[in-house]
Design a protein around this motif. Structure first.
Motif, short mmCIF file in Angstrom:
data_model
loop_
_atom_site.label_atom_id
_atom_site.label_comp_id
_atom_site.label_asym_id
_atom_site.label_seq_id
_atom_site.Cartn_x
_atom_site.Cartn_y
_atom_site.Cartn_z
N LEU A 504 0.83 -1.20 0.00
CA LEU A 504 0.00 0.00 0.00
C LEU A 504 0.86 1.25 0.00
N LYS A 505 2.04 1.17 0.68
CA LYS A 505 2.89 2.35 0.69
C LYS A 505 3.50 2.60 -0.68
N GLY A 506 3.80 1.50 -1.40
CA GLY A 506 4.44 1.69 -2.70
C GLY A 506 3.50 1.46 -3.85
N ILE A 507 2.20 1.63 -3.61
CA ILE A 507 1.21 1.24 -4.62
C ILE A 507 1.39 2.00 -5.93
N HIS A 1097 -6.26 -3.42 -7.30
CA HIS A 1097 -6.57 -2.95 -8.65
C HIS A 1097 -7.38 -1.67 -8.67
N ALA A 1098 -7.54 -1.04 -7.50
CA ALA A 1098 -8.30 0.21 -7.46
C ALA A 1098 -7.49 1.31 -8.13
N PRO A 1099 -8.16 2.33 -8.65
CA PRO A 1099 -7.41 3.43 -9.26
C PRO A 1099 -6.61 4.20 -8.22
N ILE A 1100 -5.56 4.87 -8.66
CA ILE A 1100 -4.64 5.54 -7.74
C ILE A 1100 -5.36 6.59 -6.91
#
Length: 1572
Positions: A504-507, A1097-1100
């Motif tokens: 999650l930190k480097g998503i 896979h959610a958008p940024i």
């Protein structure tokens, strides 16, 4: 038959008094009525008048509530009195049945006595609450009169030789004793309070807790009845329905339960064990716990024993009722009339217990009492446990504040260990205390049970009992296995969490490199391991549940089969069902025993850990800190100035320190006062026998700026800590001038923040002074950062608050040190995380102006040599000792070499400076990330609190009724969602097997009832046949069937069926327990899998507006609840509900009359559960929400120890800790009191159910004839209901709380995914696309979210293959958004980007993103190896990786690391510097040989020299590729082929840099000017 007081027997004249008045029994009884009537006549008017006047204040004011002496004694005696009156009444009624005519005087006085006793206690309660003791005289007179009349009766009985063998004699004797005792209690009140007959009545104050109106926990202060039934909780629990319970509502803790009180108790017990003979022996924690909290535990155990003994009344009464139902009352009255004295019948003591109605009432009373005692026992242990936890927390906290720093840094005591002590070990001990009465109560209960079984069924019972006892070790084994699997599950889940949080930190990076799926798979792999251990966990849990359900069946089977073979006859119904009830009683302690033993073992470990912690090293003695007593090893060498100095402590300092008086120049100070701190030949160690600092002789001049310089690791910070007394002195001493060492403002190198608002972090407990605060904030240039925060300086920061960057954190710490009003300020490298502008500003404004104006002594550790010119005094250090000390001039003249060395370093720094000056600095970057996070969050606040969405849909008008409804609704929708994610086949299997299992269990018991009933009827029938059959004379030719053979036939038919049913029951138990657990497991698997895929896979944009902590919570807390907590709750809920329903069904089918009584009971139950569920949920939330701050406070303190001790704020932090502990304990106490409230009420309901069931069967016996066995069956089932009713409600409440987790996870499952497919097929994309690297941007419009304004508006550009393009612009001009658009990360809603002839919007995302490379501005590394970080897909050869590292200037460094390419990278790459991390990111981009490279401000955190090398490398290594650089510092793109200048999402200038520079007034030219 006519009623008459003395009976109308014609033979004797009942009213004659010829033999003396008192010798007429009837007259004596009439005399007994007098006191009761007298009391009723007097008290009723008083009570009515009282209520009349009190109607204004019906709610009793608890603050005037005062217990009279002997309060509890009086209540207990009154209850006994009531019980004896009931017995007397029963005895009278039963005796009256025997007489030929009705004798009212046998039971009428008893009834009146009962009413009078009730009145007396109501009356007493009202007098007590209004504190008006004079009226108690009435009661005193009543007790005296009653005592006299009863004594006369007893005397008469003795005269007519009625003795103890008669029941009525015993009852009368008991009443005499009780009245006498009550008289004594009343006399005692008169003696103590002196309210009559005495001249000066005593004035009494209510307890101080109640005068302090904040106390809402009234358990210790209410009367005995309210204590036992938790009546005082009613307003709270019923009120919760209207509005939620908040912290205000639950008030403060009573003084006796506060953490401080208990801490002192425990500490005294602990310290008392330190003896003079053996001072080093560690005190035993167990002993101190026993000394401090032993008494309540003994009390609780007493209650527990009483409850357990009363518990056996159930089975015995059942056996009695079933036995005596059949005996008709027609035993010849003639026999009975032998026992008449005084013209009436006296029965013997045992006869009363042979009446089934009497037994039914007794059973009811026994149940009520048993449950009351049991709940009292639970409550006492829980209260003690909470007290103990408060005491232990305070003890641990005090120890933390005294821990020696070396312990923390040398790793003897890690933060993790301390957090475990607080979160786990104290709770283990608390739970052990909750359960410890079981340790000695259960064995007694088991032994008693076995004895009773033997008494009922003989040897065969022992077989059944031995089945239970032999299977107990198996349960213990399962329990230990469960604990082990839980540990391994925990390890896997922490591992999984670590991976998830890294993702999650480097998503952003993962998406840009199209690596999501690789990382997702690694999480799934860990999850797989976790699920494997969860499977074992589920298996063992279901085994344990299975054992619990199957053992009673097995025991019953073994017993009755054995009984059949041993005795050849089956048991009678009365024996069989008593035995059944006993088996049910026996299983619970055996099941619990394994848990209790496990907790005891854990408690032993916890105590050992605690003991080690409490014995660990402490910081040196405090004495020297309080004056100027020097720290010296030999006490003889005390400083001479000491005595004088102590006398001159100046209390004035506080007033003088005010900010308004900056002109505080002293007169020319004397020699000693010129030095604030002096260290003479000191050498210091961190406690590992290695001397860190040696041969230190320094002085710090008062009121001047001292700088400490030197290389990294030469002991600068250690020197500060040594002066603060944090290090151990091996030799020498530290001397503080008399008025300085009170408190030192200290900013540590590693910034430390509290979980509090920005303002609280800066003021740090000092009074708020606006003007000073503003000055400090300006000096640290915090204003722009504060403006970005959502609530300005009232925003919560710290662990649980908003994450600030390193620089922002450090500036807040410096601001705290500046704001404090202390004479001395220590700053440890305050510039390390700041860029040039800020450090200059801080130096000028903060240090030179703010502190120097104030004439404060300042010690500054720094690496920035250019500031040396400002220093008044310089200390240069090298390798743990002082190299030089003096002013800059001294050093220039005496040590030319050092000065020149500094000069060259300074020049280097200055060159860096010139280029650095106008950079869009790191700070702006930090502010930018903050701004992005908040700007996006405000724009769409949708997921900020998912719980609110649904509420708003439901209730537009927030009026009372809708909220009430919402709060008491059960979340059926969520339950369905949970079950359906478990799979429909499993749900079907679970439901059907559950129903089958319960029907089979009912069938077993029903069959047993038929079998035993047939026995009794059989034997009587067979017997009559034999007697009335033909006489023995002509029996020669007819063989009569003997009873034995008849029964054998019957048994051969009953027994096999019984065995088959039992076997089926046991198998079904196994199946159900497994299905529930595995249903839960499959639900958990699916929910987590979907959640992970959805989120990855959610958008940024989703990650911009959803706080990281919130997403992580779904993966940690909520997933944990779904994995481990919901399945057992669900199992328990279905089991207890079905048990209750089957029991009620059985009772109703045997005695349908029971259904009438069921209606009011059901209504009562509905309301109880409805109110309780709401209140329980609120209290649970309060408990959770108050626990977090407590744990955080502990870990904060442990991290900031040096700062807290330097500031001298220990007392304030202790106070805070006590408050937090008390708040949490209050919530927990209320939660457990609410549980007791519920359980007492459901238990009483259960008792009423038993009473009605018994009553219904006795009553229906008069009309039709249910078999004795069936009555027994009904009663046995009624008894089980009492055990399971409260579990239904509690599981419902728990499930409701736990379903919230499913709801939260579900709310994330509805997020949109990015469109991964695209409209082209992967096969249509050429293998080597993009081969040229030509980019056409046509009329491009981009926005982050359909609801927001576009960030790029109609951008057009064309980039030829191989061009080097620079893009520049102010912060927020859309540079980074453009770089994201190349990767289709943002919403392109108009126009298109064409790369080598393909529109990127049509490409599948993974294809597009895997063919381009990007370097981001903030470097992201993942834990793993260097190889994994460069190439997670494992596509490249080692040579290719080494080549990339060489280009990025890292080859030599990586070669030196152990393992080369396989060297370890820790979480977030913490083991490399920021610059090195950035270089790794460059290498990562080079590994991907794509023809387009995008650099997004990639050189922001690298120093100049490296940056220049990189620029050259990019030009050579990427000569043939297209490079788009988003520039941070304009001079990096002066050599580019094309420059694009952007402003507010539009392109302003677009040309070669040379042409742009010629336009004097152009934007680019102005940028370059500013940068030169």
């Amino acid at each position: 038959m006519a009623l008459s007081f003395c009976g109308n027997n014609k033979d004797i004249n009942p009213y004659s008094v010829e033999n003396g008045t008192l010798n007429n029994g009837c007259f004596v009884d009439a005399l007994n009525l007098v006191p009761h009537v007298f009391l009723l006549f007097i008290t009723f008017p008083i009570l009515f008048i009282g209520w009349g006047s009190q109607s204004s204040k019906v709610q009793i004011h608890h603050n005037t509530w005062l217990h009279f002496p002997g309060h509890n004694m009086r209540w207990i005696l009154t209850f006994l009195l009531l019980f004896v009156h009931v017995c007397e009444f029963a005895e009278g009624i039963v005796s009256n049945r025997v007489m030929s005519t009705n004798h009212l005087h046998l039971f009428m006085p008893a009834f009146m006595g009962f009413v009078a006793a009730t009145t007396s206690v109501v009356y007493y309660h009202n007098i007590e609450t209004s504190n008006f003791p004079k009226l108690l005289l009435v009661l005193f007179i009543y007790w005296v009169l009653a005592f006299i009349t009863k004594s006369i009766k007893l005397w008469k009985f003795a005269e007519f030789n009625v003795g103890p063998q008669h029941l009525r004699f015993c009852i009368t004797a008991l009443l005499v004793v009780l009245y006498g005792l009550l008289m004594g209690v009343e006399v005692n009140v008169i003696r103590v309070r002196k309210y009559v007959f005495f001249a000066n009545p005593q004035k009494v104050k209510p307890p101080e807790d109640l005068q302090d109106l904040g106390v809402r926990f009234l358990q210790p202060f209410v009367n005995l009845l309210s204590k036992a039934t938790y009546w005082w909780m009613n307003p709270l629990i019923i009120g919760a329905h209207k509005r939620p319970i908040e912290l205000k509502k639950i008030g403060k803790l009573p003084i006796a339960m506060r953490a401080l009180t208990n801490y002192l108790r425990l500490k005294d017990a602990y310290e008392d064990q330190r003896t003079a003979e053996d001072p080093d022996r560690p005190p035993s924690i167990w002993r101190s716990m026993y000394r401090a909290f032993g008494r309540p535990i003994l009390l609780s155990s007493t209650f527990r024993y009483l409850a357990d003994l009363l518990g056996f009344a159930g089975p015995l009464c059942i056996s009695g009722i079933v036995k005596h139902l059949k005996t008709k009352d027609d035993v010849a009255t003639a026999d009975k009339m032998k026992d008449t004295y005084l013209g009436v019948y006296f029965m013997s003591s045992t006869e009363l217990l042979q009446n089934s109605s009497v037994l039914a009432v007794l059973l009811f009373l026994a149940l009520v009492l048993q449950r009351t005692f049991l709940q009292a026992s639970y409550y006492v242990t829980i209260e003690t446990g909470i007290n103990l936890r408060g005491a232990l927390l305070a003890m641990i906290y005090n120890k933390i504040l005294r821990l020696s720093t070396s312990n923390m840094s040398m790793g003897e005591m890690t933060l993790g260990q301390i957090n475990n002590l607080v979160a786990i070990e104290t709770n283990q001990l608390m739970w052990f205390l909750f359960l410890c009465p079981n340790l000695w109560a259960m064995p007694v209960q088991i032994v008693m049970g076995v004895i009773l079984l033997y008494y009922l069924l003989g040897w065969s019972a022992l077989v059944g009992a031995s089945v239970i006892v032999l299977l107990a070790p198996v349960q213990y084994l399962i329990a230990t296995k469960l604990a082990d699997t839980q540990k391994s599950t925990l390890e896997h889940s922490t591992d999984r969490l670590k991976k998830t949080s890294e993702i999650l930190k480097g998503i952003k990076l993962l998406k840009l490199y199209a690596w999501e799926n690789i990382f997702c798979d690694s999480v799934e792999e860990t999850r797989g391991k976790e699920l494997t251990s969860l499977k074992t966990f589920a298996f063992y849990t279901s085994m344990s549940i299975f054992m619990n359900a199957a053992i009673p069946i097995a025991a019953v089977l073994a017993t009755f089969v054995m009984h059949h073979f041993l005795n050849k006859t089956g048991p009678t119904p009365s024996e069989a069902f008593a035995a059944l009830a006993l088996f049910h009683i026996l299983v619970t302690p055996l099941f619990l025993l394994s848990t209790v033993v496990r907790f005891a073992v854990k408690a032993l470990v916890s105590v050992q850990k605690l003991g080690e912690f409490l014995q660990s090293d402490e910081i040196g003695d405090d004495s020297w800190r309080n004056g100027d007593i020097s720290v010296s090893l030999e006490p003889g060498k005390k400083h001479l100035g000491m005595t004088k100095a102590i006398n001159r402590k100046q209390p004035m300092r506080y007033q003088m320190d005010n900010y308004e008086q900056p002109t505080r120049r002293q007169m020319r100070p004397t020699e000693t006062e010129d030095v604030a701190v002096k260290v003479s030949n000191g050498s210091f160690t961190w406690g590992n026998n290695l001397v860190t600092l040696s041969d230190i002789n320094i002085r710090i001049p008062t009121g001047q700026l001292t700088m400490i310089v030197g290389q990294v690791g030469c002991g600068k910070s250690s020197l500060l800590l040594a002066m603060l007394g944090e290090m151990q002195a091996v030799d020498g001493r530290v001397y503080w001038s008399n008025k300085n060492r009170y408190s030192v403002a200290y900013a540590a190198q590693k910034s430390w923040l509290l979980n509090a608002t920005v303002e609280e972090n800066i003021t740090f407990g000092s009074p708020f002074n606006k003007q000073r605060y503003k000055a400090v904030i300006d000096a640290c240039s915090l204003q722009p950062d504060i403006d970005l925060l959502p609530f300005g300086d009232q925003t919560e920061i710290g662990e649980r608050g908003i994450n600030l960057s390193g620089g922002q954190r450090q500036r807040i710490c410096v601001a705290r040190a500046l704001y404090q009003n202390t004479n001395i300020v220590f700053l440890d490298d305050p510039f390390s995380a700041l860029d040039i502008h800020l450090s200059d500003h801080l130096m000028q404004e903060g240090i030179l102006k703010f502190l120097q104006d104030d004439k404060r002594t300042l010690v500054l550790v720094t690496h920035k040599l250019q500031y040396l010119i400002h220093a008044d005094w310089i200390i240069a250090m090298k390798d743990g000792s002082v190299l030089r000390e003096g002013t800059l001039k001294d050093i220039q003249t005496h040590d030319v070499e050092l000065y020149d060395h500094w000069k060259t370093l300074m020049n280097r720094q200055d060159q860096g400076l010139e280029k650095d000056i106008q950079q869009d600095s790191q700070t702006t970057l930090e502010r930018k990330t903050l701004r992005r996070a908040f700007y996006s969050r405000e724009a769409k606040n949708q997921i900020d609190d998912e719980d609110e969405e649904e509420e708003e849909e439901e209730e537009d008008d927030d009026n009372m009724s809708t909220t009430t409804n919402r709060r008491s609704k059960i979340p059926w929708k969520m339950c369905w969602c949970y079950l359906s994610s478990g799979g429909f086949f499993m749900v079907f299997l679970m439901v059907s097997s559950k129903l089958l299992k319960h029907s089979v269990i009912v069938a077993i018991d029903y069959w047993l009832a038929l079998w035993t009933s047939s026995k009794t009827e059989q034997s009587t029938d067979a017997g009559t046949d034999l007697f009335t059959g033909t006489s023995p004379a002509n029996s020669s030719n007819i063989t009569l069937p003997t009873p034995g053979t008849l029964e054998a036939e019957k048994d051969s038919y009953y027994l096999p069926v019984f065995i088959i049913l039992c076997a089926a029951g046991i198998t079904l138990c196994l199946i159900t327990s497994l299905t529930v657990e595995f249903l839960g497991l499959s639900a958990a698997t699916n929910l987590h899998h979907n959640l992970l895929n959805k989120i990855i896979h959610a958008p940024i944009r989703f990650f911009d507006i959803t706080p990281l902590g919130q997403i992580l919570n779904r993966f940690s807390a909520d997933t944990n609840i779904i994995d481990q907590h919901i399945p057992p709750t669900l199992e328990s809920l279905t089991r207890s509900t079905l048990l209750c329903l089957s029991a009620i069904g059985v009772i109703a089918s045997i005695t349908p009359a029971f259904l009438i009584a069921l209606v009011p009971l059901a209504v009562a139950f509905y309301f109880i559960q409805k109110y309780f569920r709401v209140a329980s949920k609120d209290l649970q939330d309060l408990d959770d929400s108050t626990q977090l701050p407590l744990l955080c406070h502990f870990s904060e303190t442990a991290e900031g120890l040096t700062t807290i001790r330097a500031f001298r704020h220990e007392a304030r932090f202790k106070q805070r800790m006590l408050e937090l502990t008390d708040t949490n304990n209050t919530a927990y106490l209320f939660l457990s009191a609410a549980n007791r409230w519920l359980e007492v009420r459901t238990d009483y309901l259960g008792a009423v159910i038993v009473l009605t069931a018994a009553g219904a069967s006795i009553w229906s016996l008069r009309y039709n004839n249910p078999a004795g066995g069936l009555v027994g069956l009904g009663l046995t089932y009624a008894l089980t209901v009492t055990n399971y009713l409260n579990w239904v409600v509690r599981n419902l409440a728990d499930l409701e709380v736990q379903m919230a987790a499913v709801k939260k996870v579900n709310s994330f499952l509805s997020t949109e995914s990015e469109n991964y497919e695209g409209s082209m097929d992967t096969s249509q994309v050429p293998e080597n696309w993009p081969h040229d690297g030509e980019i056409k941007i046509q009329d491009l419009c981009v926005r982050y979210d359909p609801m927001l304004k576009p960030v790029l508006k109609h951008v057009n550009a064309c980039i030829k293959p191989g061009q080097k393009v620079g893009i520049c612009g102010r912060t927020g001009s859309g540079k980074s958004s453009l770089s994201l658009a190349f990767f289709n990360m943002v919403d392109i809603f108009e126009g298109k980007i064409i790369i080598d002839g393909i529109d990127i919007c049509k490409l599948p995302l993974p294809t597009l993103r895997s063919r381009l490379s990007i370097i981001l501005q903030d470097p992201v590394l993942f834990s793993g190896s260097i190889r994994f970080n460069l190439d997670p897909e494992r596509m490249c050869t080692d040579d290719r990786l080494w080549e990339a590292l060489e280009i990025a200037q890292l080859k030599n460094m990586v070669k030196t690391l152990p393992g080369g390419l396989d060297a370890v990278v820790t979480e977030g790459g913490e083991n490399f510097s920021v610059g090195q991390r950035q270089l790794f990111c460059l290498a990562r981009a080079f590994v991907r040989k794509s023809s387009i490279l995008i650099m997004d401000e990639a050189t922001a955190s690298i120093d100049m020299a490296t940056e220049n090398i990189l620029q050259k490398v990019v030009m050579t290594a990427f000569a043939d590729r297209t490079v788009v650089t988003i520039a941070h510092r304009v001079h990096t793109i002066l050599t580019a082929d094309l420059v694009i200048v952007m402003k507010r999402g539009n392109i302003m200038e677009y040309d070669k840099p040379e042409t742009l520079l010629e336009q004097e007034d152009g934007m680019f030219a102005s940028f370059v000017k500013a940068d030169m």
